[in-house]
Design an enzyme around this catalytic site. Structure first.
Site, PDB file in Angstrom:
ATOM      1  N   GLY A 163       3.166  -3.564  -6.171  1.00  0.00           N
ATOM      2  CA  GLY A 163       1.811  -3.236  -6.615  1.00  0.00           C
ATOM      3  C   GLY A 163       1.585  -1.742  -6.647  1.00  0.00           C
ATOM      4  O   GLY A 163       0.547  -1.246  -6.218  1.00  0.00           O
ATOM      5  N   GLY A 164       2.559  -1.011  -7.169  1.00  0.00           N
ATOM      6  CA  GLY A 164       2.529   0.453  -7.088  1.00  0.00           C
ATOM      7  C   GLY A 164       1.934   1.175  -8.273  1.00  0.00           C
ATOM      8  O   GLY A 164       2.019   2.401  -8.342  1.00  0.00           O
TER       9      GLY A 164
ATOM     10  N   SER B 106      -1.299   1.337  -9.173  1.00  0.00           N
ATOM     11  CA  SER B 106      -2.661   1.844  -8.994  1.00  0.00           C
ATOM     12  C   SER B 106      -3.033   1.788  -7.518  1.00  0.00           C
ATOM     13  O   SER B 106      -2.318   1.208  -6.694  1.00  0.00           O
ATOM     14  CB  SER B 106      -3.669   1.024  -9.817  1.00  0.00           C
ATOM     15  N   GLY B 107      -4.177   2.403  -7.198  1.00  0.00           N
ATOM     16  CA  GLY B 107      -4.757   2.285  -5.865  1.00  0.00           C
ATOM     17  C   GLY B 107      -3.859   2.717  -4.731  1.00  0.00           C
ATOM     18  O   GLY B 107      -3.168   3.741  -4.802  1.00  0.00           O
TER      19      GLY B 107
ATOM     20  N   TYR C 183      -9.712 -14.772   1.385  1.00  0.00           N
ATOM     21  CA  TYR C 183      -9.073 -13.455   1.474  1.00  0.00           C
ATOM     22  C   TYR C 183      -8.816 -13.087   2.936  1.00  0.00           C
ATOM     23  O   TYR C 183      -7.714 -12.669   3.287  1.00  0.00           O
ATOM     24  CB  TYR C 183      -9.966 -12.408   0.813  1.00  0.00           C
TER      25      TYR C 183
END
Length: 247
Positions: A13-14, A16-17, A148
């Site tokens: 998941g690199g 963004s953010g 979550y």
């Protein structure tokens, strides 16, 4: 400063953010960085900006995890830093929660994290560092975020067990639990500009330090936990929330 020179780092998941911020920090510290994501255009653009390698991979799909591990090991050898960052959120009351949303969140946040770690273990160097993204909501509660929160509590449990199982190889496994961080999360959930500003102001009001965090600050914590200075730290959750959880 090249403290991670000759080190191989994988950030899921690199694009963004917090994943992007962490990849940026690790790259600046000399690591060879591989980022993953579900959207080819997004990870290719991020990789170009960062000067890192992009691999298309969806953490919710076991076949993608297998392909990721195979490609990384074939091209780069064993991994020294694994930051399992990819995750999703979604809001619903328990009463109105749907199996579709339940599975979407858990397939990435829980099942995906578990098998990303599981599949990479044989390809981690002895002495490697694994950091998993959790959340302050793993240990606190918020209305409409039950699934979550539960997925992140599961992550914390996995981290402790993995730290025990991998200790003989001197592989350290930790989680980090951010509070409010300046990412694209809320815009991805469909909030307009006014709503985003209102949410930002609200989150600042809940943070004693008087601001929300920056993605690079997450990266700095991941870098510390992956450094020799943190060689005695494993199986622990590290809160980075500007003090919001103490209120």
């Amino acid at each position: 400063m090249n403290k991670f020179e000759n080190k191989i780092a994988v950030v899921t998941g690199g694009n963004s953010g917090m994943g992007y911020g962490t990849a940026k920090v690790l790259k600046e510290l000399g690591a060879t960085v591989i980022i993953t994501g579900r959207r080819k255009d997004a990870i290719d653009l991020a990789a170009q900006k960062l000067g890192v390698t992009a691999i298309l991979s969806d953490q919710a799909k076991l076949e993608d995890i297998d392909s990721l591990v195979s490609e990384v090991s074939d091209k780069f050898g064993k991994v020294d830093i694994l930051y399992i960052n990819a995750g999703v959120s979604g809001t619903s009351t328990i009463e109105k929660e749907t199996p579709v949303n339940f599975d979407k969140i858990n397939n990435i946040n829980y099942r995906g994290v578990f098998f990303t770690l599981s599949k990479f273990i044989p390809y981690l160097n002895d002495g490697a560092s694994v950091v998993v993204l959790s959340s302050v909501l793993a240990t606190t509660v918020a209305s409409t975020l039950s699934v979550y929160s539960a997925s992140k509590a599961a992550v914390n449990s996995i981290v402790k067990t993995a730290a025990l199982e991998l200790a003989a190889r001197k592989i350290r496994v930790n989680s980090i639990s951010p509070g409010a961080i300046d990412t694209e999360l809320f815009s991805k959930m469909g909030m307009d500009t006014d709503s985003l500003k209102g949410m930002n102001d609200y989150l600042i009001s809940l943070t004693p330090i008087g601001r929300i965090g920056k993605p690079e600050e997450i990266g700095q914590l991941v870098a510390f936990l992956s450094s020799d200075e943190a060689s005695f730290i494993t199986g622990a959750d590290h809160i980075i929330d500007g003090g919001s959880s103490i209120l």
